[in-house]
Design an enzyme around this catalytic site. Structure first.
Site, PDB file in Angstrom:
ATOM      1  N   CYS A  48      43.755 -48.806  44.458  1.00  0.00           N
ATOM      2  CA  CYS A  48      43.946 -48.057  45.696  1.00  0.00           C
ATOM      3  C   CYS A  48      45.371 -48.281  46.198  1.00  0.00           C
ATOM      4  O   CYS A  48      45.816 -49.430  46.323  1.00  0.00           O
ATOM      5  CB  CYS A  48      42.935 -48.517  46.745  1.00  0.00           C
ATOM      6  SG  CYS A  48      43.141 -47.726  48.351  1.00  0.00           S
ATOM      7  N   CYS A  51      45.167 -50.407  49.636  1.00  0.00           N
ATOM      8  CA  CYS A  51      44.770 -51.818  49.755  1.00  0.00           C
ATOM      9  C   CYS A  51      44.793 -52.593  48.440  1.00  0.00           C
ATOM     10  O   CYS A  51      44.463 -53.768  48.425  1.00  0.00           O
ATOM     11  CB  CYS A  51      43.384 -51.910  50.378  1.00  0.00           C
ATOM     12  SG  CYS A  51      42.066 -51.309  49.295  1.00  0.00           S
ATOM     13  N   CYS A  97      37.698 -45.285  48.959  1.00  0.00           N
ATOM     14  CA  CYS A  97      37.817 -46.683  48.564  1.00  0.00           C
ATOM     15  C   CYS A  97      36.816 -47.491  49.387  1.00  0.00           C
ATOM     16  O   CYS A  97      36.785 -47.389  50.620  1.00  0.00           O
ATOM     17  CB  CYS A  97      39.243 -47.173  48.815  1.00  0.00           C
ATOM     18  SG  CYS A  97      39.453 -48.943  48.542  1.00  0.00           S
ATOM     19  N   CYS A 100      38.971 -50.167  51.827  1.00  0.00           N
ATOM     20  CA  CYS A 100      39.726 -49.755  53.024  1.00  0.00           C
ATOM     21  C   CYS A 100      39.267 -48.428  53.615  1.00  0.00           C
ATOM     22  O   CYS A 100      39.752 -48.020  54.668  1.00  0.00           O
ATOM     23  CB  CYS A 100      41.226 -49.698  52.726  1.00  0.00           C
ATOM     24  SG  CYS A 100      41.737 -48.356  51.642  1.00  0.00           S
ATOM     25  N   CYS A 120      37.623 -36.717  40.676  1.00  0.00           N
ATOM     26  CA  CYS A 120      38.884 -35.985  40.772  1.00  0.00           C
ATOM     27  C   CYS A 120      39.691 -36.633  41.906  1.00  0.00           C
ATOM     28  O   CYS A 120      39.376 -36.445  43.078  1.00  0.00           O
ATOM     29  CB  CYS A 120      38.571 -34.526  41.048  1.00  0.00           C
ATOM     30  SG  CYS A 120      39.975 -33.435  40.956  1.00  0.00           S
TER      31      CYS A 120
END
Length: 132
Positions: A48, A51, A97, A100, A120
């Site tokens: 991510c 984070c 995510c 976060c 995607c």
């Protein structure tokens, strides 16, 4: 969804590029075939951009022809969370995510075996940690 990484909007703006902020925090999207990772073939771990949580691995990435990085499964089922997205007059499944809460993209049921799923994901929502 309870986020493990909680920052103020000011802190998110300081941490992210304007494009990353638009996608991760405001649920935007980058244009197809414009992101840095859509055609990436290096081995590694996709994290991510907000984070650094591990989200996907390169061995689950495939060319969907969509213009966005596509994966058939996250690293673990706990890496991401999903919820129904009815924006823009469509019903889709949003992918975020789990650490976060950042918007990553959407998941569709037109992917390859073994899962039949296509995650995607916006390139700017990811950082690639190369392993080769």
């Amino acid at each position: 969804m309870e986020s493990k990484t909680q920052l103020t909007e000011e802190e998110w703006r300081a941490r992210l590029t304007p494009e990353q902020y638009e996608v991760l925090r405001r649920k935007g999207t980058e244009r197809a075939f414009t992101g840095a990772l859509w055609n990436e073939h290096a081995d590694g771990i996709y994290r991510c951009a907000g984070c650094s949580a591990e989200l996907f691995r390169s061995d689950t990435k495939f060319d969907s022809g969509s213009g966005w990085p596509s994966f058939f499964e996250p690293t673990t089922l706990d890496s991401v969370v999903t919820e129904v997205d009815t924006s823009y007059g469509m019903t889709r499944t949003e992918v975020m995510c789990a650490t976060c809460g950042g918007h990553l993209g959407h998941v569709f049921d037109d992917g390859p075996a073994p899962t039949g799923l296509r995650y995607c994901i916006n390139s700017c929502a990811l950082d690639l940690e190369r392993t080769t």
